[in-house]
Write an enzyme that holds these catalytic residues in place. Structure first.
Site, mmCIF file in Angstrom:
data_model
loop_
_atom_site.group_PDB
_atom_site.id
_atom_site.type_symbol
_atom_site.label_atom_id
_atom_site.label_comp_id
_atom_site.label_asym_id
_atom_site.label_seq_id
_atom_site.Cartn_x
_atom_site.Cartn_y
_atom_site.Cartn_z
ATOM 1 N N ASP A 130 -7.467 5.215 16.354
ATOM 2 C CA ASP A 130 -7.571 4.706 14.986
ATOM 3 C C ASP A 130 -8.710 3.688 14.923
ATOM 4 O O ASP A 130 -9.037 3.059 15.926
ATOM 5 C CB ASP A 130 -6.276 3.973 14.597
ATOM 6 C CG ASP A 130 -5.099 4.916 14.435
ATOM 7 O OD1 ASP A 130 -5.319 6.144 14.466
ATOM 8 O OD2 ASP A 130 -3.968 4.421 14.275
ATOM 9 N N LYS B 103 -9.828 5.628 9.411
ATOM 10 C CA LYS B 103 -10.542 5.214 8.208
ATOM 11 C C LYS B 103 -11.224 3.883 8.471
ATOM 12 O O LYS B 103 -10.683 3.026 9.147
ATOM 13 C CB LYS B 103 -9.521 4.959 7.097
ATOM 14 C CG LYS B 103 -9.170 6.163 6.293
ATOM 15 C CD LYS B 103 -8.371 5.719 5.095
ATOM 16 C CE LYS B 103 -7.491 6.868 4.639
ATOM 17 N NZ LYS B 103 -6.162 6.496 4.297
ATOM 18 N N MET C 116 1.430 -1.726 4.836
ATOM 19 C CA MET C 116 0.457 -1.234 3.846
ATOM 20 C C MET C 116 0.809 -1.736 2.438
ATOM 21 O O MET C 116 0.895 -0.963 1.498
ATOM 22 C CB MET C 116 0.425 0.298 3.866
ATOM 23 C CG MET C 116 -0.017 0.848 5.200
ATOM 24 S SD MET C 116 0.175 2.632 5.338
ATOM 25 C CE MET C 116 1.874 2.779 5.805
HETATM 26 C C1 LIG Z 1 -0.694 3.066 8.897
HETATM 27 S S1 LIG Z 1 0.269 1.659 9.202
HETATM 28 C C2 LIG Z 1 0.479 1.816 10.888
HETATM 29 C C3 LIG Z 1 1.541 0.907 11.421
HETATM 30 C C4 LIG Z 1 1.583 0.910 12.930
HETATM 31 N N1 LIG Z 1 1.938 2.195 13.439
HETATM 32 C C5 LIG Z 1 2.532 -0.154 13.470
HETATM 33 O O1 LIG Z 1 3.573 0.181 14.047
HETATM 34 O O2 LIG Z 1 2.197 -1.350 13.348
HETATM 35 C C6 LIG Z 1 -0.929 0.376 9.021
HETATM 36 C C7 LIG Z 1 -0.303 -0.908 8.530
HETATM 37 O O3 LIG Z 1 0.248 -1.656 9.598
HETATM 38 C C8 LIG Z 1 0.165 -3.032 9.317
HETATM 39 N N2 LIG Z 1 -0.671 -3.676 10.333
HETATM 40 C C9 LIG Z 1 -1.364 -3.082 11.309
HETATM 41 N N3 LIG Z 1 -1.981 -4.012 12.073
HETATM 42 C C10 LIG Z 1 -1.668 -5.210 11.547
HETATM 43 C C11 LIG Z 1 -1.992 -6.544 11.876
HETATM 44 N N4 LIG Z 1 -2.757 -6.847 12.928
HETATM 45 N N5 LIG Z 1 -1.500 -7.541 11.108
HETATM 46 C C12 LIG Z 1 -0.699 -7.277 10.072
HETATM 47 N N6 LIG Z 1 -0.347 -6.037 9.717
HETATM 48 C C13 LIG Z 1 -0.823 -5.005 10.435
HETATM 49 C C14 LIG Z 1 -0.496 -3.152 7.958
HETATM 50 O O4 LIG Z 1 0.520 -3.208 6.986
HETATM 51 C C15 LIG Z 1 -1.261 -1.870 7.885
HETATM 52 O O5 LIG Z 1 -1.585 -1.521 6.555
#
Ligand SMILES: C[S@@+](CC[C@H](N)C(=O)[O-])C[C@H]1O[C@@H](n2cnc3c(N)ncnc32)[C@H](O)[C@@H]1O
Length: 485
Positions: free
Chosen positions: A247, A269, A382
């Site tokens: 990713d 993306k 998200m």
């Molecule tokens: C497509 S989802 C994937 C989630 C991922 N599989 C997980 O378990 O964290 C992406 C979302 O994860 C959250 N996210 C990912 N990295 C983050 C971070 N470092 N800080 C806060 N939120 C995060 C956000 O809400 C983001 O829009």
């Protein structure tokens, strides 16, 4: 800059000068390498006295005298005496003897590295004499990484190599065998003392040398961003993978843990660019594994939390591939944690729901009100695209005052935390200019723990503490956080 070598000392004359435990340590090391050793020591310490019975050691109970280095191959001056140091070095220079004057880097022809030995495997750490402390500290770390099983494993790989060479297997066909052995369960079996099973597993890999094989696919969680939160299993797979499909959110420091020949493919993306189609990604994973490569599909957080890992697993299993799953630290848990928010707390919160803030068509989550009413803590991933709508719907479901926090870039240097009652969260986030990735946490737990004086810290992050700013829209709080209204 020095030139690293290992010296064959068997049967060669070496000299150690000095009385203390350091001289004894050097003497033990040289005897262990098979040297014929002369120790010159006016008042030998107890450790040196213990070595006296060694057949290859001659102990002279006197001080250093010019000519003591004659005929020797190598000398170590551990006397700690400035005058002896000066004279022994001058003699070594004159006679062409290799000398190490302890703690005098300018009087050293060589530096003894800090060593990790595992059977035939040796890892030497040298700082060119700059810092023996650092060399020792790094050795201690390596000792924890390279368990005792690396000794028998190295011997076993050596045996495989000898047999492959005897069979005339070309080097290009040998290398995949060694790579497979490295990534196999053989080391784990050896560590657990299951030596027979280890030999059997290794033999199966050896026998298949030169035959086409199908690779494996690993669905691996990269955690919320900071590489220090990567699992050990993830690190090992990254180091050995032939290709990594990742990713965009995966931190470059995490990708740097991949092997030098690993092919990196960004399938996420970024900056408005469209991500690769899911079907294309799955097809690639299948094709590359079928061509014999071990592939890692590296996803942010946990692969099965809004990561489409489930879809990929279905397709890979249907294709008949061996799939490994390595869970990661999900941002649903990590983001609140690093903001000091426990998602459960005895007496206050005993249930947690993780929901998406953006359904497949981009709309806000379907059953949000019902979920919010039925759990104590809500983590919304998200959330930014629909933040206003989400907050308005939550206000209607659970009232305006439920505490909320938006944690952006959790665990990374630019981590930020915005706190506000849910009714004011959308505005507070917009005023603070919060950008993706961010996780919304809603529940009484958000306000349960007093804030830290200077913002929140990420414990255990490899690159030091990450300071969060805290925007608070609901009256004064403890501490010195930034307050935005
Ligand atoms: C497509 S989802 C994937 C989630 C991922 N599989 C997980 O378990 O964290 C992406 C979302 O994860 C959250 N996210 C990912 N990295 C983050 C971070 N470092 N800080 C806060 N939120 C995060 C956000 O809400 C983001 O829009």
């Amino acid at each position: 800059m020095s030139y690293p070598v290992t010296l064959q000392l068997r049967g060669r004359r070496c000299v150690v000068l000095g009385d203390g435990p350091l001289a004894a340590e050097k003497a033990r090391g040289l005897l262990g390498a098979g040297a014929r050793l002369t120790v010159i020591s006016p008042t030998p310490c107890a450790e040196l006295e213990l070595l006296r019975s060694e057949p290859e050691l001659t102990l002279h109970r006197r001080g250093y005298a010019p000519g003591d280095l004659a005929g020797s191959f190598l000398a170590i001056d551990a006397s700690g005496d400035e005058e002896i140091n000066r004279r022994s070095f001058a003699e070594a220079e004159e006679r062409g003897v290799l000398i190490n004057v302890v703690d005098r880097p300018e009087r050293c022809h060589f530096h003894a590295p800090a060593l990790v030995r595992r059977g035939p495997l040796s890892v030497a750490v040298s700082t060119d004499g700059e810092s023996p402390f650092l060399a020792g500290a790094i050795r201690a770390r390596l000792e924890r990484i390279l368990g005792e099983e690396w000794g028998p494993f190295t011997a076993l790989v050596g045996g495989v190599r000898r047999r492959l060479r005897a069979r005339g297997v070309p080097t290009a066909e040998q290398v995949p065998v060694y790579r497979r052995l490295l990534g196999s369960e053989v080391r784990d079996l050896l560590r657990d003392g299951r030596n027979e099973e280890a030999r059997y597993a290794a033999a199966a890999i050896e026998t298949a040398a030169g035959r086409p094989r199908t690779g494996t696919v690993s669905l691996v969680g990269a955690g919320p961003g900071n590489p220090s939160l990567l699992t050990l299993a993830a690190r090992e797979l990254l180091a050995e993978a032939g290709a990594v499909y990742h990713d965009s959110l995966v931190d470059p420091r995490t990708l740097a843990l991949c092997g030098p020949d690993t092919r990196l493919v960004d399938v996420g993306k970024r900056g408005g660019r469209r991500s690769a189609a899911q079907g294309w990604i799955t097809t690639q994973l299948i094709e590359v594994a079928r061509a014999g490569e071990d592939v890692v599909r590296l996803k942010g957080g946990d692969p099965f939390v809004f990561g489409r890992g489930g879809e990929e697993l279905t397709a890979l299993r249907r294709a008949g591939l061996e799939v490994r799953i390595v869970p990661g630290v999900s941002s649903a848990l990590a983001a609140p944690a690093v903001a000091g928010i426990p998602v459960t707390l005895r007496g206050l919160a005993s249930s947690l729901a993780v929901v998406t803030g953006s359904e497949r068509d981009g709309s806000s989550p379907a059953r949000l009100e019902a979920i919010a009413r039925s759990v104590d803590t809500l983590a919304v991933l998200m959330p930014l695209g629909n933040l206003e709508v989400i907050c308005a719907r939550l206000v209607a479901a659970i009232g305006p005052d439920r505490p909320a926090a938006l944690v952006a870039s959790a665990t990374l240097r630019d981590q930020r935390v915005v706190r506000a009652p849910i009714a004011r969260m959308a505005r507070a986030a917009s005023e603070a200019g919060i950008t993706s990735p961010a996780t919304l946490v809603v529940g009484e737990v958000v306000d349960a723990i007093p804030l830290q004086q200077m913002g929140e810290l990420v414990a255990g992050a490899a690159d030091g503490p990450v300071v969060s700013d805290v925007v608070e829209s609901a009256g004064p709080r403890t501490g010195t956080e930034e307050v935005g209204r």
